[in-house]
Design a protein around this motif. Sequence first.
Motif, PDB file in Angstrom:
ATOM      1  N   UNK A 174      -4.211  13.472  -1.595  1.00 58.51           N
ATOM      2  CA  UNK A 174      -3.896  12.307  -1.163  1.00 58.51           C
ATOM      3  C   UNK A 174      -4.481  11.115  -1.843  1.00 58.51           C
ATOM      4  N   UNK A 175      -3.763  10.087  -2.208  1.00 56.45           N
ATOM      5  CA  UNK A 175      -4.444   9.058  -2.777  1.00 56.45           C
ATOM      6  C   UNK A 175      -3.661   7.774  -2.092  1.00 56.45           C
ATOM      7  N   UNK A 176      -4.261   6.701  -1.779  1.00 52.71           N
ATOM      8  CA  UNK A 176      -3.965   5.248  -1.357  1.00 52.71           C
ATOM      9  C   UNK A 176      -4.168   4.512  -2.542  1.00 52.71           C
ATOM     10  N   UNK A 177      -2.965   3.790  -2.864  1.00 52.40           N
ATOM     11  CA  UNK A 177      -3.173   2.939  -4.003  1.00 52.40           C
ATOM     12  C   UNK A 177      -2.382   1.459  -3.555  1.00 52.40           C
ATOM     13  N   UNK A 178      -2.776   0.345  -4.094  1.00 52.60           N
ATOM     14  CA  UNK A 178      -2.314  -0.791  -3.725  1.00 52.60           C
ATOM     15  C   UNK A 178      -1.905  -1.390  -5.044  1.00 52.60           C
ATOM     16  N   UNK A 179      -0.469  -1.905  -4.896  1.00 54.52           N
ATOM     17  CA  UNK A 179      -0.045  -2.775  -6.078  1.00 54.52           C
ATOM     18  C   UNK A 179       0.623  -3.885  -5.514  1.00 54.52           C
ATOM     19  N   UNK A 180       0.827  -4.939  -6.542  1.00 52.86           N
ATOM     20  CA  UNK A 180       1.360  -6.169  -6.349  1.00 52.86           C
ATOM     21  C   UNK A 180       2.584  -6.356  -6.943  1.00 52.86           C
ATOM     22  N   UNK A 181       3.608  -6.814  -5.947  1.00 51.10           N
ATOM     23  CA  UNK A 181       5.004  -6.936  -6.593  1.00 51.10           C
ATOM     24  C   UNK A 181       4.960  -8.412  -7.441  1.00 51.10           C
ATOM     25  N   UNK A 212       0.952  -1.302   0.020  1.00 55.41           N
ATOM     26  CA  UNK A 212      -0.031   0.046  -0.139  1.00 55.41           C
ATOM     27  C   UNK A 212       1.116   1.335   0.072  1.00 55.41           C
ATOM     28  N   UNK A 213       0.631   2.068  -1.101  1.00 56.60           N
ATOM     29  CA  UNK A 213       1.377   3.246  -0.970  1.00 56.60           C
ATOM     30  C   UNK A 213       0.545   4.586  -0.655  1.00 56.60           C
ATOM     31  N   UNK A 214       1.017   5.508   0.363  1.00 57.09           N
ATOM     32  CA  UNK A 214       0.056   6.631   0.726  1.00 57.09           C
ATOM     33  C   UNK A 214       0.562   7.798   0.020  1.00 57.09           C
ATOM     34  N   UNK A 215      -0.029   8.243  -1.119  1.00 54.02           N
ATOM     35  CA  UNK A 215       0.644   9.294  -2.047  1.00 54.02           C
ATOM     36  C   UNK A 215      -0.011  10.433  -1.298  1.00 54.02           C
ATOM     37  N   UNK A 216       0.993  11.418  -1.305  1.00 51.30           N
ATOM     38  CA  UNK A 216       0.736  12.738  -0.965  1.00 51.30           C
ATOM     39  C   UNK A 216       1.487  13.779  -1.779  1.00 51.30           C
ATOM     40  N   UNK A 217       0.646  14.744  -2.122  1.00 52.44           N
ATOM     41  CA  UNK A 217       1.407  15.897  -3.125  1.00 52.44           C
ATOM     42  C   UNK A 217       1.506  17.083  -2.057  1.00 52.44           C
ATOM     43  N   UNK A 218       2.816  17.433  -1.487  1.00 52.54           N
ATOM     44  CA  UNK A 218       3.146  18.347  -0.645  1.00 52.54           C
ATOM     45  C   UNK A 218       3.523  19.472  -1.600  1.00 52.54           C
ATOM     46  N   UNK A 219       3.771  19.434  -2.866  1.00 54.71           N
ATOM     47  CA  UNK A 219       4.391  20.496  -3.541  1.00 54.71           C
ATOM     48  C   UNK A 219       3.733  21.809  -3.581  1.00 54.71           C
ATOM     49  N   UNK A 220       4.487  22.873  -4.022  1.00 52.54           N
ATOM     50  CA  UNK A 220       4.063  24.338  -3.836  1.00 52.54           C
ATOM     51  C   UNK A 220       2.957  24.475  -5.005  1.00 52.54           C
ATOM     52  N   UNK A 221       3.535  24.360  -6.207  1.00 53.66           N
ATOM     53  CA  UNK A 221       3.038  25.152  -7.509  1.00 53.66           C
ATOM     54  C   UNK A 221       2.668  23.971  -8.544  1.00 53.66           C
ATOM     55  N   UNK A 222       3.109  22.563  -8.421  1.00 54.20           N
ATOM     56  CA  UNK A 222       2.988  21.839  -9.598  1.00 54.20           C
ATOM     57  C   UNK A 222       1.937  20.404  -9.222  1.00 54.20           C
TER      58      UNK A 222
END
Length: 572
Positions: free
Chosen positions: A275-282, A229-239
């Motif tokens: 923010x997005x949570x995504x599942x992926x399989x190795x 499970x990847x917890x994706x967060x965009x903390x960028x300023x302008x992009x």
Amino acid sequence: MANLITLFSLWLSMMSTIYSVKLIANGSTKGESTRFYDFKVQTKRVTKLCNSKDIVTINGMFPGPVVYAQEDDRIIVKVTNMTPFNVTIHWHGVRQRLSCWYDGASLITQCPIQSGQSFTYNFTVVQQKGTFFWHAHISWLRGTVYGAMIVYPKTGVPYPFNFPYQEHIIILGEYWLQDLQQIENATIASGGPPPIADAYTINGHPGPNYNCSTNDVYQINVIPGKIYLLRLINAGLNTENFFSIAYHNLTIVEADAEYTKPFTTDTVMIGPGQTLNVLLSADQPIGKYSMAITPYKSGRFVKYQNISAIAYFNYIGTSSDSLPLPAKLPKLDDKLAVKTVMDGLRSLNQVNVFKEIDKNLFVTIGLNVQKCHSKKPKQNCQFMHNGVLAASMNNVSFVNPNISILGAYYKKIKGSYTEDFPDTPPKFYDFVNGAPNNISYDTQSLNGTRTKVLKYGSRVQLIMQDTGIVNTENHPMHFHGYSFYVVGYGTGNYNPRTAKFNLVDPPYMNTIGVPAGGWAAIRFVADNPGVWYMHCHIDIHMQWGLGMVFIVNNGKGELESLPHPPPDLPQC
């Protein structure tokens, strides 16, 4: 000796965090407990991209420390400002139920924490769980002052998807070689756009595509066959950024800390504040796979850093000299890739959004050009037609007051804001294709600290319409103190006769990307009293005035009323 003490303090903080995480993972703690954190705002010398500079951090960490909790936990964070800069901390996505004083929006809900001062944030994550983040909410300090906030379900409550073998936090950011405060001041003084970032970062690391960064790369080591499970967060300023992992699909299971129906894609676009949570399989052959971010170029005239930041999704057993497989990313202006993901976002369960509306608002959002009033136009009026860039909602550019709006509202202090934010724009025209911003055409915005007052419990629909006055662009609009149902969106000018709405299972979000040259419709119930900022999470747009404030009046009784301010609330 001082360095040893600092190192020991950092080690102790890390051990405390690791112990807290293990307790949560093992189910040894219960919800409705109290979590204490100590944030020290301090500068730290870092070396990146062949250069060294001082940046503002929390506890000397970049990104900052992770805040861990469970649903319905109380969180207490003492923030001590040890820098010369004013600072506040916003708990992004936390709805701050009856705790508006701790929302952390500078000059909206509090005066900033000045140098040498402390303030203790004290709030409960009421009926919320998922991936959040915290960040500075003043000037461009957010460029380095940010970190993840992970709120787990209550003990014994499972995820509504396959339990992952491991979870990893992935924070997207931007990095500048120059001092951020200097860039900010120079940009505002110029009247023009800001310079592009020198690099994108993944968990603070730019990756091998940038100078002196071959070893400045983040890596996840994975076991073949396991689910992550990847917890994706965009903390960028302008992009806003596309994110992809070479030869792996991503299954979205959560957006803005709310579960969604599983939706599988090879690429996601995530804007600042989302923010997005995504599942992926190795499930691929053993090897090293690139995790890559690149900009989403929704604005025609906007310049972007076009070098991708890279991290590694590395299978255990991969040879140390193995070359990373490249990730496939969309074209920078691929609006279809963005729409495809947005179309796939649905609430996990049926919600049946209210159909009767008490307050209907139609709000235009976008950029403006104001006339030059400087005696040094070559220095201060560097945008088209020798004008000054601004941004507005319903043609009003928001101006920060000198004291906090919440404080003025609570103490009934007049003169710092007005209650006349318009329900509709001053004139209707072809918003997307018409009115190119020419000074003679008078598409300048008005300046003001205008608010919209809502009656407690009112059911609100808000249509946000992007404009092409200067440039159509995707705007990630964030609403403090609330989440909302995204009931509709589309391209072109909003037309109530043809717009298609989803009132059955729309996503429940706190930040919505209003499509470039399009519109988005949201609905919410005004049931949280206080003063709440709504603004574009592209920082320069917010500074130019792309924001407004809702004031939600008290209802009946203590559970529907704004409480007293805390005794240590900073003073302006």
